[in-house]
Design an enzyme around this catalytic site. Structure first.
Site, PDB file in Angstrom:
ATOM      1  N   GLU A   1      -0.766   0.794  -1.440  1.00 45.58           N
ATOM      2  CA  GLU A   1      -0.079  -0.227  -0.643  1.00 45.58           C
ATOM      3  C   GLU A   1      -0.915  -1.486  -0.434  1.00 45.58           C
ATOM      4  O   GLU A   1      -0.368  -2.573  -0.235  1.00 45.58           O
ATOM      5  CB  GLU A   1       0.349   0.343   0.706  1.00 45.58           C
ATOM      6  CG  GLU A   1       1.484   1.366   0.628  1.00 45.58           C
ATOM      7  CD  GLU A   1       0.999   2.787   0.398  1.00 45.58           C
ATOM      8  OE1 GLU A   1      -0.198   2.976   0.065  1.00 45.58           O
ATOM      9  OE2 GLU A   1       1.818   3.716   0.536  1.00 45.58           O
TER      10      GLU A   1
ATOM     11  N   PHE B   1       5.186  13.372  12.488  1.00 44.49           N
ATOM     12  CA  PHE B   1       4.608  13.314  11.151  1.00 44.49           C
ATOM     13  C   PHE B   1       4.646  11.877  10.622  1.00 44.49           C
ATOM     14  O   PHE B   1       5.685  11.230  10.659  1.00 44.49           O
ATOM     15  CB  PHE B   1       5.383  14.243  10.209  1.00 44.49           C
ATOM     16  CG  PHE B   1       4.868  14.177   8.792  1.00 44.49           C
ATOM     17  CD1 PHE B   1       3.574  14.579   8.491  1.00 44.49           C
ATOM     18  CD2 PHE B   1       5.665  13.678   7.774  1.00 44.49           C
ATOM     19  CE1 PHE B   1       3.091  14.498   7.197  1.00 44.49           C
ATOM     20  CE2 PHE B   1       5.186  13.605   6.465  1.00 44.49           C
ATOM     21  CZ  PHE B   1       3.902  14.012   6.185  1.00 44.49           C
ATOM     22  N   GLN B   2       3.520  11.411  10.167  1.00 46.66           N
ATOM     23  CA  GLN B   2       3.364  10.055   9.633  1.00 46.66           C
ATOM     24  C   GLN B   2       3.745   8.976  10.637  1.00 46.66           C
ATOM     25  O   GLN B   2       4.233   7.910  10.266  1.00 46.66           O
ATOM     26  CB  GLN B   2       4.124   9.883   8.319  1.00 46.66           C
ATOM     27  CG  GLN B   2       3.523  10.766   7.234  1.00 46.66           C
ATOM     28  CD  GLN B   2       3.994  10.423   5.840  1.00 46.66           C
ATOM     29  OE1 GLN B   2       5.126   9.988   5.647  1.00 46.66           O
ATOM     30  NE2 GLN B   2       3.138  10.643   4.868  1.00 46.66           N
TER      31      GLN B   2
ATOM     32  N   LYS C   1      13.376   5.005  10.863  1.00 50.04           N
ATOM     33  CA  LYS C   1      14.263   5.534   9.827  1.00 50.04           C
ATOM     34  C   LYS C   1      15.717   5.578  10.287  1.00 50.04           C
ATOM     35  O   LYS C   1      16.620   5.220   9.531  1.00 50.04           O
ATOM     36  CB  LYS C   1      13.797   6.941   9.440  1.00 50.04           C
ATOM     37  CG  LYS C   1      14.576   7.504   8.268  1.00 50.04           C
ATOM     38  CD  LYS C   1      13.958   8.791   7.757  1.00 50.04           C
ATOM     39  CE  LYS C   1      14.670   9.259   6.502  1.00 50.04           C
ATOM     40  NZ  LYS C   1      14.082  10.496   5.978  1.00 50.04           N
TER      41      LYS C   1
ATOM     42  N   MET D   1     -23.344 -10.268  -4.656  1.00 55.20           N
ATOM     43  CA  MET D   1     -23.573 -11.168  -3.528  1.00 55.20           C
ATOM     44  C   MET D   1     -24.469 -10.513  -2.475  1.00 55.20           C
ATOM     45  O   MET D   1     -25.331 -11.162  -1.882  1.00 55.20           O
ATOM     46  CB  MET D   1     -22.228 -11.589  -2.918  1.00 55.20           C
ATOM     47  CG  MET D   1     -22.353 -12.634  -1.841  1.00 55.20           C
ATOM     48  SD  MET D   1     -23.209 -14.113  -2.425  1.00 55.20           S
ATOM     49  CE  MET D   1     -21.809 -15.152  -2.864  1.00 55.20           C
TER      50      MET D   1
END
Ligand SMILES: Cc1ncc(C[n+]2csc(CCOP(=O)(O)OP(=O)(O)O)c2C)c(N)n1
Ligand SMILES: [Mg+2]
Lengths: 596, 175
Positions: free
Chosen positions: A85, A147-148, A197, A510
């Protein structure tokens, strides 16, 4: 078709909120009947109404309804299935940075949202317009450690321009429209829409159009006349003026106004990293970038200036070094759309809260009547030309190893100076900024504010998707490449001819440079000599892999990779311990540059 | 310096946390915070008392103004204004003399007795912060059990409302 959906969903009676109301509305409306559809479809239609035809994302449980709907609308919106993502958000950023349009990413709840946070923060720091849609657990489960479930609204709060947790489907349409407005108006920025949802399953009515929200802010776009006149008086009175220009010039499309103003006034210009391309690097009035890795001439010109005309900038510490020694003798005219930038770090004598393009246009107009003595700044220019001649940018020029600076110069030649360069973060980024003369706005895409390693490759993919007719090249380090190289397969899957140049110095370069210069060469955890074979890795993805290790191979490898009809990964092995110069040590006085 | 900032923000879930988050993210101090609906239920007003030098307070005002759901931010303390706090104080009063003493203080401070039992009283006091401070201070010898204080609420005096918004423009022209 949408009516069909409505009928379909009638069968899943559990999710129907108020079918009778919806039917009524259908019957009542005279011209364009309002449609009844589920939240997911309202979202997709809302995106289409706001001009979206490209989304980057990755599905999961909380966004199943949305993905189901997306599939039906696949002819209207192309969805690019990323492999992480963070890649989705960077790709959306690349798309937005390349075009100025709002980029869109779609991720699931919980880990999908947390993976997106780095990209959101990257966009926030550089004021990039994004709409990021995150799934959320059903409203009834919010707050139960479901959940999640993660508090996406809370986690993203400090790194968004605005955000929403959508509570019911009826709110969705207005929210989408407002999200696009907020993301792209005034000072742009990322907007998060967190959608539970069940909201995506609720049936409600879709109106159509892109309005339906109140505007809360008026943007002071037109500076007042007396302010413009005061600005002009100051500019004409200055003996050693400098234009210090940044990302605001790019995002407001102020480039043309800036060029004509600079040419009329014959004042030197120094861009920030984010301002590169906003004023052509090769223009005789350009002194090159300023700041930590700015040119000698730029940093000295600013240090000696009596008037700093700061346009679309925010006096970032990477630009100013030690703040109270930055342009110590200068008065400041600060033009920026964000009032909070006025006096945040440096108090301007004249603050102009305005869109850069509008303000510069107003200044140009009021200068029309002035006749300017072209020689009035001759002594100032003479000093500047001396500084430029004394310390030009350059590289050591070795025989058997590729100089990293030389890599960028050769890339410039091979691309005829026309490619959109997307960098990652590190030494290669600074060399790209120094050695690739940018001609136009949005030609240099880079993570300036957050300095996000892993930005380059997915952002280049997004930019290339937005610009199907242009050459887009990602210039990345061997370190940053390994943070998001999984998106190579996304480019392969969708036939995006992504070009990646890895400046392979075998180090987190760097950091190594800082350890060499400021920590007695204690190379603590910066060695990348154990890395995958990037050519084989490219091939494993089905891309073309190429390698150059000697100066003699450089040009042909770049040419071959760039001309290849498909994804090409060019592993350019460069000198390992080269440093970026000049460098102003962090927090130091910007006139005290270390030159070699 | 101590300043009171009045913020008109949308009465929507999450908007207050945006403001509080901004204060903590940027290291600004919140001394007191109070929020309530305005005459229009779509809008809430938050009154924040903060401490900082002029530049910091100016930044706070500007940073809050940037938020999408903030309609107006006003630095109340730069103009004539009225500011009030309130306190509910639980004190023990065993003997009759103590009770009389409390009643005297209540009278002097124009406070109120809002609850009473055989050995305790709950007092309500409101006024400027100093007044409430002093009232509590005076009660202390009498066994104060619990103090609950509101944040400040403030409003500009009728004479001062006009001049506020033109400030920035005037600043620019003066330069
Ligand atoms: C996500 C992230 N982690 C760490 C850093 C700190 N950092 C800045 S530059 C750099 C080294 C980058 O190495 P490489 O990608 O090989 O580029 P080079 O500097 O060698 O060109 C690191 C670790 C960062 N900017 N971003
Ligand atoms: Mg490296």
């Amino acid at each position: 078709m949408a009516f069909q959906h409505f009928r379909d969903s009638m069968n899943q009676s559990a999710v129907i909120a108020e079918p009778a109301v919806a039917l009524n509305t259908l019957a009542q409306s005279s011209e364009t009947p309002a449609l009844s559809c589920r939240g997911a479809e309202i979202l997709i239609r809302g995106l289409i109404a706001n001009g979206v035809d490209t989304i980057f994302g990755l599905p999961g449980g909380a966004v199943l309804h949305i993905y189901d709907e997306l599939w039906r609308y696949r002819n209207d919106i192309t969805h690019y299935l990323v492999r992480h993502e963070q890649g989705a958000v960077h790709a959306a950023e690349g798309y937005a940075r390349a075009t100025g349009k709002v980029g869109v990413a779609l991720v699931t709840s919980g880990p999908g949202a947390t993976n997106a946070v780095t990209g959101i923060a990257t966009a926030y720091m550089d004021s990039i317009p994004l709409v990021v849609i995150t799934g959320q657990v059903p409203t009834g489960l919010i707050g139960t450690d479901a959940f999640q479930e993660v508090d996406t609204f809370g986690i993203t709060l400090p790194v968004v321009k605005h955000s929403y947790l959508v509570r019911k489907a009826e709110d969705l349409e207005d929210i989408i429209n407002e999200a696009f407005f907020i993301a792209s108006s005034g000072k742009p920025g990322p907007v998060v829409i967190d959608i539970p949802k069940d909201v995506t399953a609720q049936i409600t009515e879709y109106r159509g159009g892109t309005d339906g929200f109140a505007e809360y802010h008026e943007y002071h776009s037109e500076p007042d006349r007396p302010v413009v006149e005061a600005v002009v008086r100051k500019i004409l009175a200055a003996k050693q003026p400098v234009f210090y220009v940044g990302g605001g010039v790019v995002s407001s499309g102020a480039s043309d106004e800036l060029i004509s103003l600079v040419e009329k006034l014959n004042i030197p210009v120094t861009p920030t990293l984010m301002g590169l391309g906003g004023f052509p690097s090769a223009h005789t009035n350009s002194l090159g970038m300023l700041g930590m890795h700015g040119t000698y001439a730029s940093n000295l010109a600013v240090a000696e200036s009596d008037l700093l005309i700061a346009v679309g900038v925010r006096f970032d510490d990477r630009v100013t070094g030690k703040l109270n020694t930055f342009a110590p003798n200068a008065e400041v005219i600060h033009i920026d759309i964000d009032a909070s930038n006025m006096g945040k770090l440096r108090k301007p004598q004249i603050p102009v809260v305005s869109d850069a393009a509008t303000a510069l246009a107003a200044i140009n107009t009021s200068l029309e009547s002035e006749s300017l003595d072209t020689e009035r700044l001759a002594t100032w220019w003479q000093k500047i030309r001396e500084w430029q001649a004394a310390v030009p940018l350059g590289c050591s020029g070795s025989e058997d190893e590729i100089d990293p600076q030389c890599l960028i110069e050769t890339l410039h030649e091979v691309t005829e100076g026309d490619a959109v360069i997307v960098t990652d973060v590190g030494q290669h980024q600074m060399w790209a900024a120094q050695f690739y003369p940018f001609k136009r706005s949005r030609q240099c895409l880079t993570s300036g504010g957050l300095g996000t390693m892993g930005f380059g490759l997915p952002a280049a993919m997004g930019a290339r998707i937005a610009l199907p007719d242009q050459m887009v090249v990602a210039v990345v380090g061997d370190g940053g490449f390994q943070m998001t190289n999984q998106e190579i397969i996304t480019a392969i899957q969708y036939n995006v001819p992504l070009k990646v140049v890895i400046m392979n110095n075998g180090y987190l370069g760097m950091v190594r440079q800082w350890q060499e210069m400021f920590y007695d060469r204690t190379y603590s955890e910066v060695d990348l000599s154990v890395s995958p074979d990037f050519v084989k890795l490219a091939e494993a993805y089905g891309a073309k892999g190429l390698r150059a290790t000697k100066p003699s191979e450089l040009r042909s490898v770049l040419k071959e990779g760039l001309e290849y009809d498909g994804v090409a990964i060019m592993d350019i092995v460069v000198k390992k311990e080269e440093n970026v110069f000049p460098i102003v040590p962090a927090g130091g006085e910007s006139r005290n540059m270390i030159l070699k | 310096m101590r300043h009171t900032i009045s913020i008109l923000l949308a009465n929507e879930a999450g908007e207050l946390s945006r403001i509080v988050g901004l204060f903590s993210a940027r290291g600004y101090n919140i001394e007191t915070l109070s929020v309530g609906k305005t005459q229009d239920p779509k809008w809430s007003k938050a009154t924040i008392v903060t401490d900082g030098d002029d530049a910091t307070v100016e930044q706070i005002v500007k940073q809050c103004s940037r938020l999408a759901r903030v309609k107006d931010v006003r630095l109340v303390t730069t103009q004539p204004h009225i500011e009030r706090e309130m306190a509910l104080i639980d004190v023990s009063v065993s003997a009759g003399a103590e009770r009389q003493e409390v009643m005297n203080l209540v009278k002097i401070f124009r406070a109120k007795v809002v609850d009473i039992s055989h050995d305790k009283m709950v007092l309500e006091a409101s006024g400027t912060r100093d007044k409430v401070d002093t009232f509590i201070e005076m009660l202390k010898p009498l066994a104060v059990n619990e103090v609950t204080r509101s944040g400040s609420v403030a409003i500009n005096r009728l004479s001062s409302l006009e001049s506020f918004r033109s400030d920035t423009k005037a600043e620019a022209v003066a330069a």
